[in-house]
Design a protein around this motif. Structure first.
Motif, mmCIF file in Angstrom:
data_model
loop_
_atom_site.group_PDB
_atom_site.id
_atom_site.type_symbol
_atom_site.label_atom_id
_atom_site.label_comp_id
_atom_site.label_asym_id
_atom_site.label_seq_id
_atom_site.Cartn_x
_atom_site.Cartn_y
_atom_site.Cartn_z
ATOM 1 N N SER A 1 -47.474 88.525 -41.138
ATOM 2 C CA SER A 1 -47.536 87.669 -39.953
ATOM 3 C C SER A 1 -47.290 88.513 -38.699
ATOM 4 C CB SER A 1 -46.460 86.585 -40.042
ATOM 5 O OG SER A 1 -46.370 85.856 -38.842
ATOM 6 N N THR A 2 -47.855 88.051 -37.596
ATOM 7 C CA THR A 2 -47.598 88.698 -36.308
ATOM 8 C C THR A 2 -46.541 87.942 -35.507
ATOM 9 O OG1 THR A 2 -49.393 87.475 -35.266
ATOM 10 C CG2 THR A 2 -49.918 89.673 -36.165
ATOM 11 N N ALA A 3 -45.947 86.924 -36.121
ATOM 12 C CA ALA A 3 -44.920 86.124 -35.445
ATOM 13 C C ALA A 3 -43.752 87.005 -35.017
ATOM 14 C CB ALA A 3 -44.431 85.013 -36.364
ATOM 15 N N GLN B 1 -42.200 83.014 -48.413
ATOM 16 C CA GLN B 1 -42.340 83.825 -47.216
ATOM 17 C C GLN B 1 -41.305 84.957 -47.276
ATOM 18 O OE1 GLN B 1 -40.982 81.953 -43.522
ATOM 19 N NE2 GLN B 1 -42.997 82.408 -42.666
ATOM 20 N N THR C 1 -48.611 77.929 -51.538
ATOM 21 C CA THR C 1 -48.254 79.091 -50.716
ATOM 22 C C THR C 1 -47.051 79.800 -51.331
ATOM 23 O OG1 THR C 1 -46.806 77.773 -49.294
ATOM 24 C CG2 THR C 1 -49.096 78.054 -48.578
ATOM 25 N N ARG D 1 -39.228 90.680 -38.660
ATOM 26 C CA ARG D 1 -40.643 90.497 -38.995
ATOM 27 C C ARG D 1 -40.822 89.687 -40.268
ATOM 28 N NH1 ARG D 1 -38.622 95.253 -39.809
ATOM 29 N NH2 ARG D 1 -39.053 96.541 -41.617
ATOM 30 N N THR E 1 -41.009 79.127 -42.999
ATOM 31 C CA THR E 1 -41.662 78.049 -43.729
ATOM 32 C C THR E 1 -41.150 77.964 -45.163
ATOM 33 O OG1 THR E 1 -43.486 79.470 -44.436
ATOM 34 C CG2 THR E 1 -43.793 78.242 -42.385
ATOM 35 N N HIS F 1 -40.879 79.789 -37.051
ATOM 36 C CA HIS F 1 -41.879 80.489 -37.859
ATOM 37 C C HIS F 1 -41.524 80.528 -39.340
ATOM 38 C CE1 HIS F 1 -44.043 81.690 -34.307
ATOM 39 N NE2 HIS F 1 -42.948 82.237 -33.797
#
Length: 113
Positions: free
Chosen positions: A52-54, A101, A98, A48, A92, A90
């Motif tokens: 995010s829901t990716a 991640q 930003t 996970r 990044t 997904h």
């Protein structure tokens, strides 16, 4: 007597923060990361991305610290890692706008088979 941090049969939660990603193939990426929660060991699984829901299913297959292969990465340390599996697209890179991640997972070495 001191108890081990991860007793046999206990799942160890992991987090790495991704700074920069280089996609090698659709199923493999090399990334500069910092360990936030760990230690993160070879074979660790990530499923996970925070916030995010990716859907991802990535395995850590290589860790290079100071250009040398190592077996694990301790919290606050950075390294170049290779991740393989589904969901590479997904991942990044961080930018000035930003944040890094954060990818979360578990260490299978902490689970009793």
């Amino acid at each position: 007597m001191t108890e081990p941090l991860a007793p046999v049969g206990h799942v160890v939660e992991l987090e790495i923060a991704i700074d920069q990603v280089t996609v090698v193939t659709p199923t493999e990426a090399t990334a500069t990361v910092r360990c936030l929660l760990g230690p993160v060991r070879l074979g660790a699984r990530f499923d996970r991305i925070r916030g995010s829901t990716a859907v991802i299913d990535l395995e850590l297959t290589q860790i290079l610290a100071y250009r040398r292969p190592v077996e694990e990465l301790d919290p606050v340390h950075s390294a170049l890692v290779t991740l393989r599996g589904a969901g590479i697209q997904h991942l990044t890179c961080a930018t000035p706008r930003t944040p890094w991640q954060v990818v979360r997972g578990t260490d299978p070495a902490g689970v009793d088979d």
